[in-house]
Design a protein around this motif. Structure first.
Motif, PDB file in Angstrom:
ATOM      1  N   VAL A 260      22.002  22.301  67.685  1.00 49.60           N
ATOM      2  CA  VAL A 260      22.069  21.692  66.846  1.00 49.60           C
ATOM      3  C   VAL A 260      21.003  23.135  65.735  1.00 49.60           C
ATOM      4  CG1 VAL A 260      21.448  20.004  64.857  1.00 49.60           C
ATOM      5  CG2 VAL A 260      22.002  19.393  67.434  1.00 49.60           C
ATOM      6  N   ASP A 261      20.901  23.389  64.807  1.00 51.45           N
ATOM      7  CA  ASP A 261      20.407  23.827  64.560  1.00 51.45           C
ATOM      8  C   ASP A 261      19.770  23.637  62.637  1.00 51.45           C
ATOM      9  OD1 ASP A 261      21.273  26.018  65.888  1.00 51.45           O
ATOM     10  OD2 ASP A 261      23.662  26.525  64.434  1.00 51.45           O
ATOM     11  N   PHE A 262      18.519  24.248  62.578  1.00 51.64           N
ATOM     12  CA  PHE A 262      18.022  23.375  61.636  1.00 51.64           C
ATOM     13  C   PHE A 262      17.464  24.727  60.232  1.00 51.64           C
ATOM     14  CE2 PHE A 262      17.611  20.266  64.300  1.00 51.64           C
ATOM     15  CZ  PHE A 262      17.707  19.212  63.845  1.00 51.64           C
ATOM     16  N   LEU A 263      17.247  24.001  59.022  1.00 58.91           N
ATOM     17  CA  LEU A 263      15.970  24.772  58.189  1.00 58.91           C
ATOM     18  C   LEU A 263      14.907  23.776  57.929  1.00 58.91           C
ATOM     19  CD1 LEU A 263      18.751  27.173  55.888  1.00 58.91           C
ATOM     20  CD2 LEU A 263      17.046  27.719  57.263  1.00 58.91           C
ATOM     21  N   LEU A 264      13.480  24.563  57.850  1.00 59.49           N
ATOM     22  CA  LEU A 264      12.596  24.129  57.188  1.00 59.49           C
ATOM     23  C   LEU A 264      11.997  24.815  56.683  1.00 59.49           C
ATOM     24  CD1 LEU A 264      10.967  21.671  58.968  1.00 59.49           C
ATOM     25  CD2 LEU A 264       8.943  24.261  59.769  1.00 59.49           C
ATOM     26  N   ARG A 265      11.600  23.151  55.622  1.00 59.13           N
ATOM     27  CA  ARG A 265      11.921  24.390  54.200  1.00 59.13           C
ATOM     28  C   ARG A 265      10.019  23.956  53.630  1.00 59.13           C
ATOM     29  NH1 ARG A 265      14.383  19.336  49.512  1.00 59.13           N
ATOM     30  NH2 ARG A 265      12.415  18.816  50.372  1.00 59.13           N
ATOM     31  N   ALA A 266      10.291  25.463  53.199  1.00 61.05           N
ATOM     32  CA  ALA A 266       9.255  25.795  53.114  1.00 61.05           C
ATOM     33  C   ALA A 266       7.623  25.067  52.408  1.00 61.05           C
ATOM     34  CB  ALA A 266       9.362  27.616  52.448  1.00 61.05           C
ATOM     35  N   SER A 267       8.202  24.432  51.857  1.00 60.29           N
ATOM     36  CA  SER A 267       7.921  23.753  50.589  1.00 60.29           C
ATOM     37  C   SER A 267       7.043  22.502  50.640  1.00 60.29           C
ATOM     38  CB  SER A 267       8.240  22.998  49.340  1.00 60.29           C
ATOM     39  OG  SER A 267       9.140  22.639  49.839  1.00 60.29           O
ATOM     40  N   ASP A 268       7.653  21.949  51.863  1.00 63.02           N
ATOM     41  CA  ASP A 268       7.062  19.991  52.299  1.00 63.02           C
ATOM     42  C   ASP A 268       7.927  20.228  53.334  1.00 63.02           C
ATOM     43  OD1 ASP A 268       9.710  20.392  52.681  1.00 63.02           O
ATOM     44  OD2 ASP A 268       9.970  18.696  51.243  1.00 63.02           O
ATOM     45  N   ASN A 269       7.685  21.275  54.387  1.00 66.28           N
ATOM     46  CA  ASN A 269       8.053  21.766  55.782  1.00 66.28           C
ATOM     47  C   ASN A 269       8.865  20.031  56.281  1.00 66.28           C
ATOM     48  OD1 ASN A 269       6.360  23.055  57.328  1.00 66.28           O
ATOM     49  ND2 ASN A 269       5.486  22.132  58.021  1.00 66.28           N
ATOM     50  N   LYS A 270       9.857  19.955  55.804  1.00 61.74           N
ATOM     51  CA  LYS A 270      11.255  18.770  56.175  1.00 61.74           C
ATOM     52  C   LYS A 270      12.488  18.874  56.713  1.00 61.74           C
ATOM     53  CE  LYS A 270      14.303  15.781  53.818  1.00 61.74           C
ATOM     54  NZ  LYS A 270      14.434  15.232  52.989  1.00 61.74           N
ATOM     55  N   PRO A 271      12.522  18.911  57.588  1.00 60.48           N
ATOM     56  CA  PRO A 271      13.837  19.654  58.234  1.00 60.48           C
ATOM     57  C   PRO A 271      14.716  18.822  57.582  1.00 60.48           C
ATOM     58  CG  PRO A 271      12.761  17.811  59.702  1.00 60.48           C
ATOM     59  CD  PRO A 271      11.749  18.110  58.556  1.00 60.48           C
ATOM     60  N   PHE A 272      16.302  19.972  57.911  1.00 62.63           N
ATOM     61  CA  PHE A 272      17.598  19.923  57.154  1.00 62.63           C
ATOM     62  C   PHE A 272      18.655  20.702  58.538  1.00 62.63           C
ATOM     63  CE2 PHE A 272      15.006  20.065  52.876  1.00 62.63           C
ATOM     64  CZ  PHE A 272      15.532  18.798  52.508  1.00 62.63           C
ATOM     65  N   LEU A 273      19.685  19.304  58.449  1.00 64.60           N
ATOM     66  CA  LEU A 273      20.230  19.853  59.797  1.00 64.60           C
ATOM     67  C   LEU A 273      20.999  20.462  58.895  1.00 64.60           C
ATOM     68  CD1 LEU A 273      20.669  16.428  61.102  1.00 64.60           C
ATOM     69  CD2 LEU A 273      19.784  17.917  62.146  1.00 64.60           C
ATOM     70  N   ILE A 274      21.999  21.846  59.660  1.00 67.10           N
ATOM     71  CA  ILE A 274      22.344  22.924  58.953  1.00 67.10           C
ATOM     72  C   ILE A 274      23.754  22.448  59.821  1.00 67.10           C
ATOM     73  CG2 ILE A 274      23.577  25.109  58.871  1.00 67.10           C
ATOM     74  CD1 ILE A 274      20.573  23.719  57.346  1.00 67.10           C
ATOM     75  N   GLU A 275      24.278  22.513  60.567  1.00 66.95           N
ATOM     76  CA  GLU A 275      25.248  22.664  61.650  1.00 66.95           C
ATOM     77  C   GLU A 275      25.409  22.087  63.066  1.00 66.95           C
ATOM     78  OE1 GLU A 275      27.653  26.272  62.991  1.00 66.95           O
ATOM     79  OE2 GLU A 275      25.771  26.901  61.028  1.00 66.95           O
ATOM     80  N   VAL A 276      26.586  21.545  64.004  1.00 64.80           N
ATOM     81  CA  VAL A 276      26.364  21.821  65.203  1.00 64.80           C
ATOM     82  C   VAL A 276      27.463  22.776  65.762  1.00 64.80           C
ATOM     83  CG1 VAL A 276      28.000  19.598  65.211  1.00 64.80           C
ATOM     84  CG2 VAL A 276      26.314  20.021  66.997  1.00 64.80           C
ATOM     85  N   ASN A 277      26.998  23.193  67.091  1.00 63.37           N
ATOM     86  CA  ASN A 277      27.887  23.591  67.879  1.00 63.37           C
ATOM     87  C   ASN A 277      28.265  23.329  69.126  1.00 63.37           C
ATOM     88  OD1 ASN A 277      27.361  26.591  66.503  1.00 63.37           O
ATOM     89  ND2 ASN A 277      25.722  25.450  66.856  1.00 63.37           N
TER      90      ASN A 277
END
Length: 322
Positions: A260-277
């Motif tokens: 499961v791939d994530f981006l961790l937003r720089a402004s508030d450290n909130k994780p966002f799911l991008i996709e699943v492999n």
């Protein structure tokens, strides 16, 4: 992992190659898996569905198969359906989980219904008002074909005038294209092993690519990308990311192994799911083996653990395992 008798696994087919745009990556994954299984005494044989037919697959009389295919016709549920018909137990997720996981738009719909965080998005076709897309999502944004992996067909759009060209690139792979809000931050991935309540997250990997460009070339053919495993994160953020990874995996009914791939937003450290492999890479640069090594699981033992979980995913009461 505990000792095992390789003879109990029977005759094993390692399926790799295939017909997707990720064929070359699949060959690297499958070659590694085949060598690992043979080194553990498994009676493993290569089989390339891109060059051989389903009839030939049936004729091989494999007791189980390890799917090391990526992309269409291997990761999208079509092959899984054929294996169910043939009665050959296989690694990884079942037909529905693979089909949904391969479609980034449908994956997002399910995650959002479950209340899981993923970047805002819209679908684009040839008749879409592109100015409205920019107004809705802002700039920059990411345009990608929803049924491809390995960053194939993806474009970062920083100017409204570039959106049509980005759409045309992605539309070369899919009729309906995904436009997604760009999240500025750090990039991570979380490998997951198991099924249902027994699914577990492996140590988190942070990916630091040159110029933030984790593209096909950097993923597989250079040593310029830096990986940090376990990732340097505070305990709360790491725990939340691992929890979300397992929830996202379970939401699609994945099993065996996945990433499961994530981006961790720089402004508030909130994780966002991008996709699943649902059929992650198993190459020398791949992230699931990297995470397993951080837990003391060798590449060879990881391959055996995944292979040992091979099964058919039929209705309860009709399940067949070999």
């Amino acid at each position: 992992m505990s000792a095992f008798n390789p003879a109990q696994l029977g005759k094993v087919g390692v399926l790799f190659g295939g017909r997707s745009a990720e064929r070359d990556v699949s060959i690297m994954s499958g070659t590694g898996v085949l060598a690992a299984l043979k080194s553990k005494g498994v009676d493993a044989h290569a089989f390339d569905p891109g060059q051989r037919s389903i009839a030939e697959l049936a004729a091989e009389k494999f007791d189980r198969v390890f799917i090391a295919l990526h992309g269409r016709f291997g990761e999208d549920g079509s092959l899984q359906g054929a294996l169910e018909q043939l009665g050959i137990p296989y690694t990884g997720s079942g037909v529905m989980a693979c089909a949904i996981g391969m479609d980034k738009i449908f994956t997002k719909l399910i995650w959002l219904q479950k209340g899981l965080p993923t970047p805002r998005y819209t679908s684009i076709t040839g008749s879409t008002d592109l100015a409205a897309v920019v107004a809705e999502l802002g700039l920059p944004l990411i345009v990608k074909p929803p049924h491809e992996g390995s960053t194939i067909g993806i474009t970062k759009v920083s100017a409204a005038g570039d959106l049509k060209a980005a759409y045309d690139i992605a539309a070369g792979f899919d009729d309906v294209v995904l436009a997604e809000e760009f999240v500025t931050g750090r990039e991570f991935t979380v490998a997951v092993l198991g099924k249902g309540v027994n699914a577990r997250a492996l140590p988190i990997v942070e990916i630091v690519a040159p110029g933030g460009n984790y593209d096909y070339q950097n993923k597989y053919f250079t040593d310029d990308v830096k990986y940090f495993c376990p990732a340097v994160l505070d305990e709360a953020t790491a725990g939340e990311m691992a929890r979300l990874a397992v929830e996202a995996y379970r939401a699609l009914d994945c099993e065996g192994w996945g990433r499961v791939d994530f981006l961790l937003r720089a402004s508030d450290n909130k994780p966002f799911l991008i996709e699943v492999n649902a059929s992650p890479g198993m190459t020398g640069h791949s992230l699931v083996p990297m995470a397993a090594r951080a837990m003391g699981i060798s590449y060879e033992d990881l391959c055996v653990e995944i292979l040992s979980s091979a099964r058919l995913k039929m209705a309860k009461g009709q399940e067949v395992a070999k």
